[in-house]
Design a protein around this motif. Structure first.
Motif, PDB file in Angstrom:
ATOM      1  N   SER A 132      18.019  -5.128 141.124  1.00  0.00           N
ATOM      2  CA  SER A 132      17.245  -4.115 142.137  1.00  0.00           C
ATOM      3  C   SER A 132      15.909  -4.606 142.409  1.00  0.00           C
ATOM      4  CB  SER A 132      17.681  -2.702 141.890  1.00  0.00           C
ATOM      5  OG  SER A 132      16.610  -2.275 140.787  1.00  0.00           O
ATOM      6  N   LEU A 133      15.439  -5.657 141.644  1.00  0.00           N
ATOM      7  CA  LEU A 133      14.084  -5.949 141.790  1.00  0.00           C
ATOM      8  C   LEU A 133      13.068  -4.971 141.633  1.00  0.00           C
ATOM      9  CD1 LEU A 133      13.976  -8.281 144.993  1.00  0.00           C
ATOM     10  CD2 LEU A 133      14.571  -8.839 142.688  1.00  0.00           C
ATOM     11  N   ASP A 134      13.341  -3.895 140.719  1.00  0.00           N
ATOM     12  CA  ASP A 134      12.388  -2.851 140.478  1.00  0.00           C
ATOM     13  C   ASP A 134      11.444  -3.864 139.333  1.00  0.00           C
ATOM     14  OD1 ASP A 134      13.220  -0.994 141.922  1.00  0.00           O
ATOM     15  OD2 ASP A 134      14.751  -0.239 140.379  1.00  0.00           O
ATOM     16  N   THR A 135      11.921  -4.877 138.802  1.00  0.00           N
ATOM     17  CA  THR A 135      10.760  -5.410 137.736  1.00  0.00           C
ATOM     18  C   THR A 135      11.237  -7.064 138.070  1.00  0.00           C
ATOM     19  OG1 THR A 135      10.168  -5.815 135.515  1.00  0.00           O
ATOM     20  CG2 THR A 135      12.652  -5.514 136.042  1.00  0.00           C
ATOM     21  N   GLY A 136      10.496  -7.785 137.224  1.00  0.00           N
ATOM     22  CA  GLY A 136      10.652  -9.186 137.104  1.00  0.00           C
ATOM     23  C   GLY A 136       9.433 -10.105 137.640  1.00  0.00           C
ATOM     24  N   THR A 137       9.323 -11.053 137.459  1.00  0.00           N
ATOM     25  CA  THR A 137       8.341 -12.124 138.040  1.00  0.00           C
ATOM     26  C   THR A 137       8.806 -13.426 139.049  1.00  0.00           C
ATOM     27  OG1 THR A 137       7.069 -11.680 135.877  1.00  0.00           O
ATOM     28  CG2 THR A 137       6.482 -13.568 137.344  1.00  0.00           C
ATOM     29  N   LEU A 138       8.061 -13.408 140.135  1.00  0.00           N
ATOM     30  CA  LEU A 138       8.457 -14.532 141.003  1.00  0.00           C
ATOM     31  C   LEU A 138       7.430 -15.885 140.679  1.00  0.00           C
ATOM     32  CD1 LEU A 138      10.110 -15.691 143.423  1.00  0.00           C
ATOM     33  CD2 LEU A 138       8.936 -14.403 144.869  1.00  0.00           C
ATOM     34  N   ARG A 139       7.844 -16.746 140.322  1.00  0.00           N
ATOM     35  CA  ARG A 139       6.916 -17.922 140.267  1.00  0.00           C
ATOM     36  C   ARG A 139       6.766 -18.816 141.202  1.00  0.00           C
ATOM     37  NH1 ARG A 139       9.127 -20.750 135.019  1.00  0.00           N
ATOM     38  NH2 ARG A 139      11.125 -20.601 136.389  1.00  0.00           N
ATOM     39  N   ILE A 140       5.768 -19.155 141.977  1.00  0.00           N
ATOM     40  CA  ILE A 140       5.596 -19.795 143.169  1.00  0.00           C
ATOM     41  C   ILE A 140       4.608 -21.233 142.785  1.00  0.00           C
ATOM     42  CG2 ILE A 140       5.032 -19.756 145.617  1.00  0.00           C
ATOM     43  CD1 ILE A 140       5.722 -16.809 145.333  1.00  0.00           C
ATOM     44  N   GLY A 141       5.018 -22.226 143.646  1.00  0.00           N
ATOM     45  CA  GLY A 141       4.155 -23.253 143.738  1.00  0.00           C
ATOM     46  C   GLY A 141       3.726 -23.383 145.133  1.00  0.00           C
ATOM     47  N   ALA A 142       2.442 -23.769 145.326  1.00  0.00           N
ATOM     48  CA  ALA A 142       1.984 -23.986 146.877  1.00  0.00           C
ATOM     49  C   ALA A 142       0.635 -24.332 146.831  1.00  0.00           C
ATOM     50  CB  ALA A 142       2.114 -22.646 147.617  1.00  0.00           C
ATOM     51  N   SER A 143       0.172 -25.327 147.801  1.00  0.00           N
ATOM     52  CA  SER A 143      -1.232 -25.680 148.062  1.00  0.00           C
ATOM     53  C   SER A 143      -2.113 -24.483 148.649  1.00  0.00           C
ATOM     54  CB  SER A 143      -1.047 -26.653 148.889  1.00  0.00           C
ATOM     55  OG  SER A 143      -1.101 -26.232 150.326  1.00  0.00           O
ATOM     56  N   ASP A 144      -3.303 -24.552 148.191  1.00  0.00           N
ATOM     57  CA  ASP A 144      -4.222 -23.630 148.683  1.00  0.00           C
ATOM     58  C   ASP A 144      -4.175 -23.269 150.243  1.00  0.00           C
ATOM     59  OD1 ASP A 144      -5.391 -23.296 146.164  1.00  0.00           O
ATOM     60  OD2 ASP A 144      -7.023 -24.982 146.448  1.00  0.00           O
ATOM     61  N   THR A 145      -3.911 -24.442 150.944  1.00  0.00           N
ATOM     62  CA  THR A 145      -3.897 -24.413 152.458  1.00  0.00           C
ATOM     63  C   THR A 145      -2.736 -23.665 152.755  1.00  0.00           C
ATOM     64  OG1 THR A 145      -4.760 -26.643 152.688  1.00  0.00           O
ATOM     65  CG2 THR A 145      -3.443 -25.915 154.381  1.00  0.00           C
TER      66      THR A 145
ATOM     67  N   SER B 222       7.141 -31.305 141.392  1.00  0.00           N
ATOM     68  CA  SER B 222       7.315 -31.760 139.950  1.00  0.00           C
ATOM     69  C   SER B 222       7.572 -30.332 139.328  1.00  0.00           C
ATOM     70  CB  SER B 222       6.022 -32.372 139.510  1.00  0.00           C
ATOM     71  OG  SER B 222       6.223 -32.722 138.223  1.00  0.00           O
ATOM     72  N   LEU B 223       6.710 -29.378 139.379  1.00  0.00           N
ATOM     73  CA  LEU B 223       6.736 -28.159 138.537  1.00  0.00           C
ATOM     74  C   LEU B 223       8.199 -27.540 139.123  1.00  0.00           C
ATOM     75  CD1 LEU B 223       3.311 -26.440 139.496  1.00  0.00           C
ATOM     76  CD2 LEU B 223       4.087 -27.115 137.283  1.00  0.00           C
ATOM     77  N   LEU B 224       8.916 -27.626 140.284  1.00  0.00           N
ATOM     78  CA  LEU B 224      10.011 -27.108 140.600  1.00  0.00           C
ATOM     79  C   LEU B 224      11.046 -27.936 139.877  1.00  0.00           C
ATOM     80  CD1 LEU B 224      11.701 -25.056 142.106  1.00  0.00           C
ATOM     81  CD2 LEU B 224      11.825 -26.711 144.234  1.00  0.00           C
ATOM     82  N   LYS B 225      11.068 -29.191 139.829  1.00  0.00           N
ATOM     83  CA  LYS B 225      12.122 -29.990 139.047  1.00  0.00           C
ATOM     84  C   LYS B 225      11.856 -29.640 137.576  1.00  0.00           C
ATOM     85  CE  LYS B 225      12.402 -33.778 140.775  1.00  0.00           C
ATOM     86  NZ  LYS B 225      12.475 -35.252 141.315  1.00  0.00           N
ATOM     87  N   ASN B 226      10.924 -29.182 136.810  1.00  0.00           N
ATOM     88  CA  ASN B 226      10.889 -28.904 135.687  1.00  0.00           C
ATOM     89  C   ASN B 226      10.998 -27.313 135.154  1.00  0.00           C
ATOM     90  OD1 ASN B 226      10.169 -31.523 134.743  1.00  0.00           O
ATOM     91  ND2 ASN B 226       7.927 -31.351 135.026  1.00  0.00           N
ATOM     92  N   ASN B 227      11.348 -26.592 136.399  1.00  0.00           N
ATOM     93  CA  ASN B 227      11.742 -25.286 136.307  1.00  0.00           C
ATOM     94  C   ASN B 227      10.396 -24.512 135.705  1.00  0.00           C
ATOM     95  OD1 ASN B 227      14.512 -25.158 136.787  1.00  0.00           O
ATOM     96  ND2 ASN B 227      14.985 -26.214 134.899  1.00  0.00           N
ATOM     97  N   ASP B 228       9.173 -24.933 136.003  1.00  0.00           N
ATOM     98  CA  ASP B 228       8.083 -24.096 135.796  1.00  0.00           C
ATOM     99  C   ASP B 228       7.758 -23.222 136.905  1.00  0.00           C
ATOM    100  OD1 ASP B 228       7.596 -25.367 133.330  1.00  0.00           O
ATOM    101  OD2 ASP B 228       6.928 -27.345 134.354  1.00  0.00           O
ATOM    102  N   VAL B 229       8.471 -23.429 137.787  1.00  0.00           N
ATOM    103  CA  VAL B 229       8.138 -22.423 139.126  1.00  0.00           C
ATOM    104  C   VAL B 229       9.577 -22.154 139.631  1.00  0.00           C
ATOM    105  CG1 VAL B 229       6.004 -22.988 139.827  1.00  0.00           C
ATOM    106  CG2 VAL B 229       7.784 -24.010 140.982  1.00  0.00           C
ATOM    107  N   ASP B 230       9.705 -21.046 140.221  1.00  0.00           N
ATOM    108  CA  ASP B 230      11.250 -20.674 140.881  1.00  0.00           C
ATOM    109  C   ASP B 230      11.357 -21.289 142.156  1.00  0.00           C
ATOM    110  OD1 ASP B 230      11.904 -18.914 138.651  1.00  0.00           O
ATOM    111  OD2 ASP B 230      10.388 -17.747 139.456  1.00  0.00           O
TER     112      ASP B 230
END
Length: 288
Positions: free
Chosen positions: A89-102, A136-144
């Motif tokens: 239900s998304l009452d908990t959990g962590t979302l990992r995101i990779g993105a540039s500053d821009t 690269s992070l996504l490929k290594n499952n370091d971000v979702d």
């Protein structure tokens, strides 16, 4: 030896309610089935578990310790089920995101604000890095999920279009650009560009190559924000997406140079694997 956890579940609820009828109601099974389960468990244990009376059932002394263990076991099971329900239900959990500053500054931050209002208990871990590093992070499952500047060719991921970017050459409002009409004309003036390793710079260089143009910038910077500040100080001409300088154009700090040739559009895209967490799946749907 007890090998069937379901037998312990029946035992636990009979002991907890002290009535076979109530245990049958809670477990949604018949009373004869409850009685049979208790009989089977007693045979496996080798001793009586309950004493029976008109008022119901009571644990025997031997069964007290088993009931104590069962309370611990099923408390943990209940906790696991609660955690699973919260994640779903998304009452908990962590979302990992990779993105540039821009991308974070000009696009992602507003999307995260809207998503957080819908799901306030989700936590976030945003890793600021380039398009190449994000993938690269996504490929290594370091971000979702990863937000990247596209076009990008990689069949490992699913790409979802988020925002079309229109690149233009711009300069300070104080700069006289009246003699600049073509890309070739730009070669006679001071230009400031992002570093060659950046995805945006590579895209620009490839774009210019189609017109047989190569720019030799006076300054190469790693930060788009710095590039914009340099241009505002009349330090030279920069290439930037119109969507990133809305405020500067409105405030007449920068102006677009009208050129004969038009640069190709590019985009911000969301990259993800097909098998993603529930929080990531909801965020992808939200972005759509």
């Amino acid at each position: 030896m007890i090998t069937d956890l379901n037998l312990l579940r029946v035992f636990f609820y009979v002991a907890k309610t002290e009535k076979i009828s109530k245990a049958a109601e809670v477990l949604n099974v018949s009373q004869p089935a409850i009685s049979q389960h208790i009989k089977t468990l007693e045979e496996q244990a080798g001793f009586k578990l309950f004493t029976r009376s008109k008022k119901g059932v009571k644990l025997t002394n031997e069964a007290q310790e088993i009931f104590s263990y069962c309370k611990s076991i099923f408390a943990q099971v209940e906790s696991i089920n609660h955690t699973l329900q919260n994640i779903t239900s998304l009452d908990t959990g962590t979302l990992r995101i990779g993105a540039s500053d821009t991308i974070c500054k000009y696009y992602l931050i507003d999307k995260l604000k809207g998503f957080e209002q819908l799901y306030p208990n989700i936590r976030y871990r945003v890793t600021n890095c380039t398009t190449k590093e994000s993938l690269s992070l996504l490929k290594n499952n370091d971000v979702d999920i990863a937000f990247v500047h596209s076009p990008v060719t990689d069949n490992s991921f699913t790409f979802q279009h988020c925002l079309t970017l229109e690149d233009f050459f711009v300069c300070s409002n104080d700069f006289d650009c009246s003699k600049i009409h073509t890309l070739e004309d730009l070669t006679k003036y001071r230009t400031l560009l992002l570093e060659k390793s950046s995805h945006s710079r590579k895209f620009l260089d490839a774009n210019l190559l189609k017109y047989n143009i190569e720019l030799h910038p006076k300054f190469e910077l790693a930060s788009l924000d710095l590039l914009i500040e340099f241009a505002k100080k009349n330090m030279g001409i920069i290439c930037v997406s119109k969507q990133y300088i809305k405020k500067e154009l409105e405030n007449h700090e920068l102006k677009i140079i009208d050129l004969k040739e038009k640069l190709d559009t590019r985009a911000i895209s969301l990259a993800y694997h097909n098998n993603i967490s529930n929080a990531a799946k909801r965020f992808v749907e939200f972005i759509k």
